[in-house]
Design a protein around this motif. Structure first.
Motif, PDB file in Angstrom:
ATOM      1  N   TYR A 188      -9.555   7.109   4.134  1.00  0.00           N
ATOM      2  CA  TYR A 188      -8.642   6.490   3.181  1.00  0.00           C
ATOM      3  C   TYR A 188      -8.488   5.044   3.653  1.00  0.00           C
ATOM      4  CZ  TYR A 188      -7.221  11.410   2.577  1.00  0.00           C
ATOM      5  OH  TYR A 188      -7.201  12.771   2.385  1.00  0.00           O
ATOM      6  N   VAL A 189      -8.594   4.096   2.742  1.00  0.00           N
ATOM      7  CA  VAL A 189      -8.497   2.688   3.129  1.00  0.00           C
ATOM      8  C   VAL A 189      -7.321   2.047   2.403  1.00  0.00           C
ATOM      9  CG1 VAL A 189      -9.652   0.453   3.225  1.00  0.00           C
ATOM     10  CG2 VAL A 189     -10.983   2.561   3.504  1.00  0.00           C
ATOM     11  N   ILE A 190      -6.412   1.481   3.163  1.00  0.00           N
ATOM     12  CA  ILE A 190      -5.240   0.804   2.610  1.00  0.00           C
ATOM     13  C   ILE A 190      -5.289  -0.662   3.002  1.00  0.00           C
ATOM     14  CG2 ILE A 190      -2.719   0.653   2.620  1.00  0.00           C
ATOM     15  CD1 ILE A 190      -2.593   3.610   3.134  1.00  0.00           C
ATOM     16  N   ARG A 191      -5.143  -1.515   2.020  1.00  0.00           N
ATOM     17  CA  ARG A 191      -5.107  -2.959   2.252  1.00  0.00           C
ATOM     18  C   ARG A 191      -3.652  -3.417   2.350  1.00  0.00           C
ATOM     19  NH1 ARG A 191      -8.812  -7.077   1.108  1.00  0.00           N
ATOM     20  NH2 ARG A 191     -10.094  -5.514   0.046  1.00  0.00           N
ATOM     21  N   LEU A 192      -3.343  -4.223   3.351  1.00  0.00           N
ATOM     22  CA  LEU A 192      -2.016  -4.815   3.492  1.00  0.00           C
ATOM     23  C   LEU A 192      -2.122  -6.316   3.292  1.00  0.00           C
ATOM     24  CD1 LEU A 192      -0.497  -2.938   6.582  1.00  0.00           C
ATOM     25  CD2 LEU A 192      -0.083  -2.509   4.155  1.00  0.00           C
ATOM     26  N   ARG A 193      -1.298  -6.831   2.414  1.00  0.00           N
ATOM     27  CA  ARG A 193      -1.262  -8.268   2.142  1.00  0.00           C
ATOM     28  C   ARG A 193       0.153  -8.771   2.404  1.00  0.00           C
ATOM     29  NH1 ARG A 193      -3.936  -9.382  -3.661  1.00  0.00           N
ATOM     30  NH2 ARG A 193      -4.365 -11.379  -2.648  1.00  0.00           N
ATOM     31  N   GLY A 194       0.268  -9.848   3.197  1.00  0.00           N
ATOM     32  CA  GLY A 194       1.574 -10.433   3.459  1.00  0.00           C
ATOM     33  C   GLY A 194       2.102 -10.198   4.857  1.00  0.00           C
ATOM     34  N   LEU A 195       1.305  -9.620   5.758  1.00  0.00           N
ATOM     35  CA  LEU A 195       1.753  -9.435   7.132  1.00  0.00           C
ATOM     36  C   LEU A 195       1.975 -10.784   7.808  1.00  0.00           C
ATOM     37  CD1 LEU A 195      -0.619  -6.564   8.335  1.00  0.00           C
ATOM     38  CD2 LEU A 195       1.832  -6.395   7.857  1.00  0.00           C
ATOM     39  N   PRO A 196       2.861 -10.835   8.813  1.00  0.00           N
ATOM     40  CA  PRO A 196       3.133 -12.116   9.498  1.00  0.00           C
ATOM     41  C   PRO A 196       1.994 -12.512  10.430  1.00  0.00           C
ATOM     42  CG  PRO A 196       4.368 -10.356  10.522  1.00  0.00           C
ATOM     43  CD  PRO A 196       3.746  -9.751   9.290  1.00  0.00           C
ATOM     44  N   LEU A 197       0.863 -12.838   9.833  1.00  0.00           N
ATOM     45  CA  LEU A 197      -0.300 -13.313  10.571  1.00  0.00           C
ATOM     46  C   LEU A 197      -0.526 -14.780  10.234  1.00  0.00           C
ATOM     47  CD1 LEU A 197      -2.695 -10.304   9.876  1.00  0.00           C
ATOM     48  CD2 LEU A 197      -1.371 -10.725  11.958  1.00  0.00           C
ATOM     49  N   MET A 198      -1.112 -15.508  11.162  1.00  0.00           N
ATOM     50  CA  MET A 198      -1.332 -16.928  10.949  1.00  0.00           C
ATOM     51  C   MET A 198      -2.668 -17.165  10.258  1.00  0.00           C
ATOM     52  SD  MET A 198       1.322 -18.448  11.856  1.00  0.00           S
ATOM     53  CE  MET A 198       0.648 -20.085  11.633  1.00  0.00           C
TER      54      MET A 198
END
Length: 252
Positions: free
Chosen positions: A146-156
């Motif tokens: 199962y593949v879940i994409r996360l957008r908006g994490l506190p990454l630079m």
């Protein structure tokens, strides 16, 4: 590798990468169960990608239980529970350093104001409706995960003149992978087996891979929660499985 120190301002700037049009309302109708995918309009495809049961909003927040914080990665890239320095140029935890023998500075007053949080969008990239709506390509072997994409994490985001091969987020990404799970009631959790990041404009997005072959998710589970803990932060997003049916079949 040393992790980049993130100030509150830079955190908020990085969070701005998340598309402004987060899901603000539920889809008007479950057209994906009644309409041929070839006839979906661009607006309907956007609904599937950003406002459907397979695409849910959430927030990365400070963990409520601060007595025993989760082990994460500090500014030096080592495991620990040190918070990123909110004021560059000062000592650990933002306290000004003083030479040995001088009086220590007064205890800083706690900051008051809204809690730090980052809006995040979690989407099941392997779900058939998402694929039919034109979701971005995902790495091979997705039939096993199962593949879940996360957008908006506190990454630079990468700097324009930085080496494409270098990734200052690497220690934090390792902590995200180690702290990400799919949780079901009275069933074993599914741990993240792989984590991939994008490139260019998608460099702050991550793909989380969870194995399908061990204790697969079924409609009988009723609810699946994506739990992600790293450093002092926590993300928790619930996915009601009864809403994730496509043409009568669970689509994950």
């Amino acid at each position: 590798m040393e992790i980049v120190t993130l100030t509150r301002r830079r955190w908020l700037q990085s969070a701005a990468i998340l598309p402004a049009a987060l899901p603000l309302r539920a889809a008007r109708k479950e057209f994906w169960n009644t309409k041929d995918p070839a006839a979906w309009t661009d607006a309907e495809k956007e609904t599937v990608l950003f406002q459907s049961p397979w695409s849910q909003p959430g927030s990365v927040r400070l963990a409520e239980d601060k007595k025993e914080p989760e082990v994460g990665y500090t500014r030096s890239g080592r495991q620990g529970v040190e918070m990123p320095d909110p004021r560059p140029g000062t000592g650990p935890m933002g306290t000004p350093t003083v030479p040995i023998g001088e009086a220590p500075p007064p205890v800083p007053k706690p900051e008051h104001g809204p809690p730090i949080e980052f809006p995040v969008l979690a989407r099941w990239e392997t779900a058939q409706p998402v694929r039919l709506a034109g979701g971005p390509e995902v790495p091979e072997l997705t039939g096993l995960f199962y593949v879940i994409r996360l957008r908006g994490l506190p990454l630079m985001p990468p700097k324009p003149d930085s080496d494409p091969a270098a990734n200052s987020n690497e220690p934090l990404l390792a902590a995200i992978k180690a702290g990400s799970f799919l949780v079901r009631r009275d069933r074993p959790v599914l741990s993240c087996a792989h984590l991939f990041t994008g490139s260019g404009a998608a460099a702050t997005e991550v793909l989380l891979f969870f194995p399908r072959d061990t204790n697969p998710i079924t409609v009988a589970d009723k609810l699946v929660t994506l739990e992600c803990r790293f450093a002092f932060y926590r993300l928790s997003i619930k996915f009601p499985l009864k809403d994730m049916l496509y043409r009568g079949q669970l689509a994950l």
